[in-house]
Design a protein around this motif. Structure first.
Motif: not given
Length: 147
Positions: A63, A94, A98, A132-133, A135-136, A140
Motif C-alpha cells: 500500500l 473513488a 466506495f 474498498m482497496g 477506493y483507498a 489517496i
C-alpha cells in the motif's frame, strides 16, 4: 454486542474469541465499551495486515508503494489544468468505488447473512474488499492532487 467479535480477523477470533465473549457477557453495554471494542478491532486488523504477505511483500508495504507510485506519477504532470482534471476524475472514481463496495456488501448481507458477509469466504465479500482497496488508492490520489 456479541457481533463485534465477528469484525475481528479470523485468526484473532480463533485465539481470543471465547475470552472476549465471556468479557462481553460480564460487562454492561456502554459507549466506552463500544469504543474500546472498535479500537481493538482496528488494532487487530492493523497487526493482521502488517503480518499478511502478498508475493513476498507485506500488505502494508504494498500500500505504501502504491501511494508512492501515485505521487511520482502525479509529480510528472505538466500543467495545472491536467492536475485539476485528474483530481476530479480520481474523486469520481473513488466515490464510485466506495458506493459499489457498500452496495456489494449490503447485497452480500442479504444473500448470506450479516455474520458471513463480514468474512472473506464469499466471492461478493472479496469483491467488496477489492472495491474498498480501489477506493483507498483513488482517494489517496485525490488527496495528493488536491495538495
Amino acid at each position: 454486542m456479541k457481533w463485534f467479535i465477528y469484525l475481528y480477523p479470523k485468526s484473532w477470533r480463533r485465539r481470543y474469541g471465547d475470552e472476549l465473549m465471556e468479557v462481553i457477557k460480564q460487562t454492561d453495554t456502554s459507549f466506552k465499551t463500544i469504543i474500546d471494542l472498535l479500537l481493538g478491532i482496528i488494532d487487530a486488523w492493523h497487526i493482521e495486515l502488517s503480518e499478511r504477505k502478498v508475493y513476498g511483500f507485506r500488505l502494508s508495504q504494498l500500500l505504501t508503494l502504491i501511494g508512492l507510485i501515485n505521487v511520482l506519477v502525479i509529480s510528472k504532470l505538466i500543467s495545472l489544468r491536467e492536475a485539476i482534471l485528474l483530481e476530479q476524475i480520481a474523486l469520481i472514481v473513488a466515490m464510485l468505488s466506495f458506493f459499489l463496495a457498500i452496495v456489494v456488501l449490503v447485497v452480500n448481507m442479504f444473500k448470506v447473512g450479516i455474520i458471513s458477509a463480514f468474512s472473506t469466504n464469499t466471492r461478493l465479500a472479496k469483491i467488496s474488499v477489492g472495491l474498498m482497496g480501489s477506493y483507498a488508492v483513488f482517494f489517496i490520489t485525490f488527496l495528493v492532487l488536491a495538495n
